[in-house]
Structures are given as structure tokens and as C-alpha cells.
Design a protein around this motif. Structure first.
Motif, PDB file in Angstrom:
ATOM      1  N   UNK A 189       0.845  -1.183   0.000  1.00 20.34           N
ATOM      2  CA  UNK A 189       0.000   0.000   0.000  1.00 20.34           C
ATOM      3  C   UNK A 189       0.889   1.245   0.000  1.00 20.34           C
ATOM      4  N   UNK A 190       0.676   2.108  -0.983  1.00 16.96           N
ATOM      5  CA  UNK A 190       1.517   3.310  -1.067  1.00 16.96           C
ATOM      6  C   UNK A 190       0.746   4.579  -0.737  1.00 16.96           C
ATOM      7  N   UNK A 191      -0.578   4.516  -0.762  1.00 12.30           N
ATOM      8  CA  UNK A 191      -1.379   5.690  -0.436  1.00 12.30           C
ATOM      9  C   UNK A 191      -2.759   5.256   0.008  1.00 12.30           C
ATOM     10  N   UNK A 192      -3.314   6.012   0.976  1.00 10.57           N
ATOM     11  CA  UNK A 192      -4.632   5.687   1.510  1.00 10.57           C
ATOM     12  C   UNK A 192      -5.279   6.977   2.000  1.00 10.57           C
ATOM     13  N   UNK A 193      -6.584   7.110   1.729  1.00 13.96           N
ATOM     14  CA  UNK A 193      -7.338   8.255   2.235  1.00 13.96           C
ATOM     15  C   UNK A 193      -8.618   7.777   2.900  1.00 13.96           C
ATOM     16  N   UNK A 194      -9.196   8.660   3.698  1.00 11.35           N
ATOM     17  CA  UNK A 194     -10.526   8.457   4.241  1.00 11.35           C
ATOM     18  C   UNK A 194     -11.519   9.149   3.325  1.00 11.35           C
ATOM     19  N   UNK A 195     -12.481   9.848   3.906  1.00  6.90           N
ATOM     20  CA  UNK A 195     -13.525  10.511   3.114  1.00  6.90           C
ATOM     21  C   UNK A 195     -12.910  11.565   2.192  1.00  6.90           C
ATOM     22  N   UNK A 196     -13.370  11.551   0.957  1.00 11.84           N
ATOM     23  CA  UNK A 196     -12.876  12.524  -0.004  1.00 11.84           C
ATOM     24  C   UNK A 196     -13.148  12.110  -1.427  1.00 11.84           C
ATOM     25  N   UNK A 197     -12.170  12.392  -2.293  1.00 11.93           N
ATOM     26  CA  UNK A 197     -12.311  12.122  -3.720  1.00 11.93           C
ATOM     27  C   UNK A 197     -11.214  11.200  -4.214  1.00 11.93           C
ATOM     28  N   UNK A 198     -11.599  10.201  -4.988  1.00 12.93           N
ATOM     29  CA  UNK A 198     -10.651   9.411  -5.762  1.00 12.93           C
ATOM     30  C   UNK A 198     -10.711   9.963  -7.171  1.00 12.93           C
ATOM     31  N   UNK A 199      -9.549  10.372  -7.688  1.00 14.10           N
ATOM     32  CA  UNK A 199      -9.470  10.922  -9.037  1.00 14.10           C
ATOM     33  C   UNK A 199      -8.661  10.000  -9.923  1.00 14.10           C
ATOM     34  N   UNK A 200      -9.234   9.595 -11.049  1.00 17.45           N
ATOM     35  CA  UNK A 200      -8.506   8.883 -12.091  1.00 17.45           C
ATOM     36  C   UNK A 200      -8.231   9.931 -13.158  1.00 17.45           C
ATOM     37  N   UNK A 201      -6.956  10.252 -13.377  1.00 16.08           N
ATOM     38  CA  UNK A 201      -6.563  11.440 -14.130  1.00 16.08           C
ATOM     39  C   UNK A 201      -5.844  11.067 -15.418  1.00 16.08           C
TER      40      UNK A 201
END
Length: 147
Positions: free
Chosen positions: A19-31
Motif C-alpha cells: 500500500x503506497x497511499x490511503x485516504x478516508x472521506x474525499x475524492x478518488x481521481x482517475x486522471x
């Protein structure tokens, strides 16, 4: 730029089982970055994403932005958003920006977002596994060439 915006209660990205990155509530962006993208596309996307009111207020109405809720962003590069599928069964990706331009553009995009909200990112060009819990579900397509 083409960006898939997903409102999430949590998301993470792994590379080679780590795992290199993790967030809680927010936005996942596929860019995805296109060869004709310029600073005005980047500025437009950043402004829209930071102010897009897709989180619920106390009345349950989508009326709050990622900034308003103190949310995070997980940004993942996604050149396949520029897939050309008209001919044959194998997508062509010639519509995406070249990797050098796309990487610089993507990194600048993330840096501008990070001035306002916490941003975590995948590894540009890596084979990534993305996990998410789409909240709603809410999924929006943002295309800076279609304003």
C-alpha cells in the motif's frame, strides 16, 4: 484532461502488493492527460474539483465541497481514459499525452490541489491496484475540453 471523480468514504492504492497511499472521506481521481492540455485545463480542473459540491450537508443535500468537509484526495494517473475504441477490439492509446509531458502535468495538478486539501497519489506509470468504497455511489466525468 479527462478525470473520473468518485466520492469515496475511503480509497487506497497498492503497487507490487504494498500500500503506497490511503485516504478516508474525499475524492478518488482517475486522471488522464491529453496532448492538447495546457495550463488553462489544469487551472479549470483544480478549481472545479476543489469547489464541486458533491458531499451532503446536514439536510442530506449535495451542497458541500471536499474542502468544506475537510476531505482528502487520492489521485491516480490513468492514460487509458484516452482509449480509442472505434476500430477493432484492442484499444489504442495514441490520444494520450506522451509520458514525459503527462507526468509533469499530473505532478503539477497534484501540487496545485495539495495547496488546498491533503493529496495522496499513486505512482505515475506503475501497475497499480486501486481499492475504493464509492459513497453514494457518486461518479462524475470531468473533461476540461467540454466546458
Amino acid at each position: 484532461m479527462k478525470i473520473i471523480v468518485q466520492r469515496v468514504s475511503g480509497a487506497s492504492v497498492q503497487v507490487a502488493g504494498q500500500e503506497i497511499a490511503k485516504i478516508g472521506q474525499g475524492l478518488l481521481l482517475l486522471v488522464g492527460v491529453g496532448p492538447d492540455d495546457h495550463q488553462e485545463d489544469l487551472d479549470y480542473a483544480v478549481r472545479k474539483l476543489l469547489n464541486m459540491r458533491i458531499f451532503s450537508d446536514e439536510a442530506g443535500k449535495m451542497n458541500l465541497s471536499v474542502q468544506d468537509i475537510g476531505g482528502e484526495i487520492l489521485s491516480v494517473s490513468q492514460f487509458t481514459l484516452f482509449a480509442e475504441t472505434k476500430k477493432g477490439n484492442r484499444p489504442a492509446f495514441t490520444g494520450a499525452a506522451n509520458p514525459e509531458m503527462a507526468k509533469a502535468f499530473y505532478e503539477d495538478f497534484n501540487a496545485q490541489l495539495a495547496q488546498k486539501v491533503p493529496v495522496k497519489a499513486g505512482i505515475f506509470g506503475a501497475d497499480m491496484q486501486v481499492s475504493l468504497t464509492n459513497d453514494g455511489p457518486v461518479t462524475i466525468i470531468l473533461d476540461t475540453k467540454n466546458r
